[in-house]
Design a protein around this motif. Structure first.
Motif, PDB file in Angstrom:
ATOM      1  N   MET A  57      -5.763  12.136   8.201  1.00  0.00           N
ATOM      2  CA  MET A  57      -4.574  11.326   8.247  1.00  0.00           C
ATOM      3  C   MET A  57      -4.135  10.106   7.410  1.00  0.00           C
ATOM      4  O   MET A  57      -3.163   9.919   7.713  1.00  0.00           O
ATOM      5  N   MET A  58      -4.724   9.738   7.381  1.00  0.00           N
ATOM      6  CA  MET A  58      -5.222   8.144   6.386  1.00  0.00           C
ATOM      7  C   MET A  58      -4.258   7.919   5.838  1.00  0.00           C
ATOM      8  O   MET A  58      -3.320   9.358   4.753  1.00  0.00           O
ATOM      9  N   GLN A  59      -2.832   7.276   5.709  1.00  0.00           N
ATOM     10  CA  GLN A  59      -1.876   6.793   4.622  1.00  0.00           C
ATOM     11  C   GLN A  59      -2.838   5.474   4.285  1.00  0.00           C
ATOM     12  O   GLN A  59      -2.500   4.622   4.549  1.00  0.00           O
ATOM     13  N   VAL A  60      -2.565   6.024   2.740  1.00  0.00           N
ATOM     14  CA  VAL A  60      -3.158   4.806   2.339  1.00  0.00           C
ATOM     15  C   VAL A  60      -1.915   3.945   1.768  1.00  0.00           C
ATOM     16  O   VAL A  60      -1.295   4.116   1.788  1.00  0.00           O
ATOM     17  N   ALA A  61      -2.818   2.416   1.675  1.00  0.00           N
ATOM     18  CA  ALA A  61      -1.399   1.011   1.638  1.00  0.00           C
ATOM     19  C   ALA A  61      -2.313   0.723   0.110  1.00  0.00           C
ATOM     20  O   ALA A  61      -3.347   0.137   0.336  1.00  0.00           O
ATOM     21  N   GLU A  62      -1.750   0.984  -1.138  1.00  0.00           N
ATOM     22  CA  GLU A  62      -1.845   0.788  -2.455  1.00  0.00           C
ATOM     23  C   GLU A  62      -1.722  -1.223  -2.488  1.00  0.00           C
ATOM     24  O   GLU A  62      -0.902  -1.742  -1.576  1.00  0.00           O
ATOM     25  N   PRO A  63      -2.553  -1.607  -3.606  1.00  0.00           N
ATOM     26  CA  PRO A  63      -2.796  -3.247  -3.223  1.00  0.00           C
ATOM     27  C   PRO A  63      -1.374  -3.326  -4.303  1.00  0.00           C
ATOM     28  O   PRO A  63      -0.291  -2.803  -4.892  1.00  0.00           O
TER      29      PRO A  63
END
Length: 346
Positions: free
Chosen positions: A84-90
């Motif tokens: 489910m996780m939506q990563v937040a790119e740097p």
């Protein structure tokens, strides 16, 4: 057996996501009133409580005895991270900061220490970097007397790196014996890595082709044993930012934090855990009891291999902290830092 995300209803999936994200944000259990108050769940608190109970019954959520709210179990966290996780790119600024911090001039050891500190600073956890096991080409070994039954072995690499080791001797060695052993070793190690030199010298002594007398032969083998042992036991981990683990929530569970700090002191064991991430194609996440080393402290590790310019994996870096790490932010940060460090490794 725990259900996959696809087995949850849309309503259960949404409530589960909100509970996990709320918990990861502030470390506190999330209650039905808070979920209803957010307005994102169009259900009454009673209906929400029913869904929470269902999620608890299948092992995805737990209700700590001090609160009526729910928090994800380690199984629930794994399900969330994987499905489910939506990563937040740097951001562009964060990427620039990482590159700048790692590109300071100096030996690679300084870059590794900077990397560990950087990971700690940007994630609020403890940063870890496994040092590459460098196969230095050797130039010279000198044996210097310290006492009748003790000598100092000085090893010089082709890159100018110098290391010293104390060698305990069975019998007293005079200056002549030390010089003979030094010359013998230097003649056979020049241009070789330590494992290559050890193998060649051991073969020569075993075959009886060595021109060394018994005393010098014993000295050579003892010196090699010291270096060989040191190669396998040398500290291979740089850890920075342990103080970040002592946050406000740590006061509620000092025993867990004490256990974690004790684990971090055993750097060889932590390095062994990170070895598991060496073969990974990308960043790996170890949650709580998924790794035996940190089972008691209930901690999570996010680790990524880093490669040299030829694409060979030379080490692993990562962070360790409580299971409520902000995985969506930490994972891409660790991944980008690994790629940036790899560009500095020759």
């Amino acid at each position: 057996m725990n259900p996959p995300i696809s087995d949850l209803t849309d309503r259960a999936r949404e409530i589960f996501r909100l509970v996990v994200e709320g918990y990861l944000q502030d470390g506190q259990p999330v209650g039905s009133k808070a979920l209803a108050g957010e307005g994102s769940v169009n259900l009454s608190p009673a209906s929400i409580r029913s869904v929470l109970a269902d999620l608890e019954s299948v092992g995805l959520l737990a209700a700590p005895h001090t609160s009526a709210g729910r928090m994800p179990t380690e199984t629930g966290l794994r399900l969330f991270v994987d499905g489910m996780m939506q990563v937040a790119e740097p951001t562009k600024e964060e990427r620039a900061t990482i590159k700048q911090r790692l590109n300071d001039p100096g030996p690679i050891e300084h870059a590794l220490e900077a990397t560990s500190t950087l990971l700690s600073d940007i994630t609020g956890a403890a940063g870890m970097v496994m040092v590459p096991q460098r196969e230095v080409r050797l130039r010279q070994i000198s044996l210097v007397s310290l006492a009748p039954n003790r000598a100092l072995a000085v090893l010089v690499g082709e890159d100018g790196h110098v290391e010293n080791r104390v060698v305990d001797l069975t019998n007293a060695a005079d200056a002549s014996t030390l010089e003979q052993a030094s010359n013998y070793l230097t003649a056979r190690i020049t241009g070789k890595t330590l494992p290559e030199a050890i193998a060649e010298i051991a073969r020569e002594i075993a075959s009886g082709k060595s021109a060394l007398d018994k005393a010098s032969s014993d000295l050579v083998q003892r010196g090699l044993a010291v270096w060989s042992e040191d190669t396998t036991q040398r500290p291979v981990l740089i850890v920075r930012g342990q103080a970040n683990l002592l946050d406000d929530s740590a006061l509620e569970d000092l025993e867990r934090v004490r256990s974690l700090l004790d684990d971090l002191e055993n750097k060889q064991s932590v390095a062994s855990l990170l070895e598991d991430a060496k073969t990974a194609d990308s960043t790996r996440i170890f949650i709580g009891a998924e790794n035996r080393l940190f089972a008691l402290s209930g901690s999570s590790v996010v680790a990524s291999p880093y490669r040299d310019r030829e694409g060979k994996v030379v080490g692993v870096l990562g962070v360790i902290g409580p299971t409520r790490l902000n995985y969506a932010r930490v994972v891409p940060m660790v991944d980008f830092t690994a790629r940036s460090l790899g560009k500095l490794i020759g």
